[in-house]
Write a protein that holds these residues in place. Structure first.
Motif, mmCIF file in Angstrom:
data_model
loop_
_atom_site.group_PDB
_atom_site.id
_atom_site.type_symbol
_atom_site.label_atom_id
_atom_site.label_comp_id
_atom_site.label_asym_id
_atom_site.label_seq_id
_atom_site.Cartn_x
_atom_site.Cartn_y
_atom_site.Cartn_z
ATOM 1 N N GLU A 19 0.854 -1.184 0.000
ATOM 2 C CA GLU A 19 0.000 0.000 0.000
ATOM 3 C C GLU A 19 0.895 1.241 0.000
ATOM 4 O O GLU A 19 1.915 1.270 0.669
ATOM 5 C CB GLU A 19 -0.892 -0.008 1.239
ATOM 6 N N PHE A 20 0.470 2.222 -0.755
ATOM 7 C CA PHE A 20 1.216 3.473 -0.867
ATOM 8 C C PHE A 20 0.286 4.612 -0.469
ATOM 9 O O PHE A 20 -0.848 4.687 -0.954
ATOM 10 C CB PHE A 20 1.745 3.648 -2.297
ATOM 11 N N VAL A 21 0.764 5.461 0.408
ATOM 12 C CA VAL A 21 -0.050 6.540 0.944
ATOM 13 C C VAL A 21 0.612 7.871 0.612
ATOM 14 O O VAL A 21 1.826 8.018 0.737
ATOM 15 C CB VAL A 21 -0.200 6.409 2.483
ATOM 16 N N ALA A 22 -0.199 8.815 0.180
ATOM 17 C CA ALA A 22 0.311 10.153 -0.102
ATOM 18 C C ALA A 22 -0.735 11.168 0.339
ATOM 19 O O ALA A 22 -1.926 10.867 0.411
ATOM 20 C CB ALA A 22 0.613 10.321 -1.589
ATOM 21 N N THR A 23 -0.245 12.360 0.629
ATOM 22 C CA THR A 23 -1.142 13.427 1.079
ATOM 23 C C THR A 23 -0.966 14.664 0.220
ATOM 24 O O THR A 23 0.018 14.815 -0.495
ATOM 25 C CB THR A 23 -0.856 13.807 2.546
ATOM 26 N N SER A 24 -1.934 15.535 0.331
ATOM 27 C CA SER A 24 -1.841 16.867 -0.273
ATOM 28 C C SER A 24 -2.601 17.828 0.626
ATOM 29 O O SER A 24 -3.249 17.408 1.588
ATOM 30 C CB SER A 24 -2.392 16.870 -1.706
ATOM 31 N N ALA A 25 -2.527 19.091 0.310
ATOM 32 C CA ALA A 25 -3.186 20.144 1.092
ATOM 33 C C ALA A 25 -2.785 20.054 2.563
ATOM 34 O O ALA A 25 -3.613 20.158 3.464
ATOM 35 C CB ALA A 25 -4.703 20.083 0.930
ATOM 36 N N GLY A 26 -1.491 19.837 2.775
ATOM 37 C CA GLY A 26 -0.984 19.782 4.138
ATOM 38 C C GLY A 26 -1.549 18.634 4.958
ATOM 39 O O GLY A 26 -1.658 18.723 6.175
ATOM 40 N N ILE B 244 -10.743 12.928 3.121
ATOM 41 C CA ILE B 244 -10.700 14.368 2.881
ATOM 42 C C ILE B 244 -11.214 15.086 4.121
ATOM 43 O O ILE B 244 -12.315 14.811 4.599
ATOM 44 C CB ILE B 244 -11.573 14.755 1.669
ATOM 45 N N ASN B 245 -10.419 16.003 4.605
ATOM 46 C CA ASN B 245 -10.848 16.895 5.675
ATOM 47 C C ASN B 245 -11.450 18.123 4.984
ATOM 48 O O ASN B 245 -10.736 19.039 4.611
ATOM 49 C CB ASN B 245 -9.670 17.282 6.571
ATOM 50 N N ARG B 246 -12.751 18.105 4.793
ATOM 51 C CA ARG B 246 -13.435 19.151 4.004
ATOM 52 C C ARG B 246 -13.240 20.538 4.600
ATOM 53 O O ARG B 246 -13.225 21.528 3.874
ATOM 54 C CB ARG B 246 -14.927 18.839 3.889
ATOM 55 N N SER C 33 -10.690 19.366 -6.100
ATOM 56 C CA SER C 33 -10.379 18.386 -7.150
ATOM 57 C C SER C 33 -8.877 18.316 -7.419
ATOM 58 O O SER C 33 -8.325 17.229 -7.598
ATOM 59 C CB SER C 33 -11.154 18.679 -8.436
ATOM 60 N N GLN C 34 -8.198 19.460 -7.419
ATOM 61 C CA GLN C 34 -6.751 19.471 -7.651
ATOM 62 C C GLN C 34 -6.008 18.757 -6.533
ATOM 63 O O GLN C 34 -5.047 18.024 -6.788
ATOM 64 C CB GLN C 34 -6.237 20.903 -7.789
ATOM 65 N N GLU C 35 -6.439 18.945 -5.309
ATOM 66 C CA GLU C 35 -5.775 18.308 -4.168
ATOM 67 C C GLU C 35 -6.010 16.802 -4.168
ATOM 68 O O GLU C 35 -5.111 16.024 -3.849
ATOM 69 C CB GLU C 35 -6.246 18.935 -2.852
ATOM 70 N N ILE C 36 -7.200 16.387 -4.548
ATOM 71 C CA ILE C 36 -7.490 14.953 -4.654
ATOM 72 C C ILE C 36 -6.588 14.326 -5.715
ATOM 73 O O ILE C 36 -5.939 13.297 -5.475
ATOM 74 C CB ILE C 36 -8.973 14.703 -4.978
#
Length: 114
Positions: A37-44, A62-64, A73-76
């Protein structure tokens, strides 16, 4: 004097044996990757994507409250791309020795006129 092991039929049998070995190795790589499994994040860290080794999205969190509608959408996509890129890199690393052996088998087959 050439050895019996260097004769074209013997070299062909060795190449076929090598191909069978590669099939087993490929199945092993596929199994190994399916278990990873590979995990990545965006938007801090507000968007977290989990991708399996076969590059299938398995989870998206997603932390809305932390991501604007305009950027969502870009962060996803960013998180999914990062996780997929990591999976692809791991896959390439596992396949590198198999690619080298396959190239050697191909050279052997070409030298035998197969």
């Amino acid at each position: 004097m050439a050895s019996v092991y260097d004769s074209p039929p013997s070299r062909l049998l060795q190449a076929l044996s090598g191909m069978q070995r590669l099939q087993v190795e490929l199945r092993s790589v596929q199994h190994q990757m399916s278990c990873r499994e590979f995990v990545a994040t965006s938007a801090g860290g507000a968007v977290v994507a989990r991708v399996n080794g076969l590059i299938g999205l398995t989870d998206l969190r997603i932390n809305r409250a932390a991501v604007s509608d305009a950027a969502l959408s870009q962060e996803i996509l960013s998180a999914i791309r990062k996780a997929s890129t990591a999976a692809t890199a791991a896959h390439s690393e596992l396949l590198a020795p198999i690619h080298r052996e396959l190239a050697e088998l191909q050279r052997t087959a070409l030298s035998l006129g197969v």
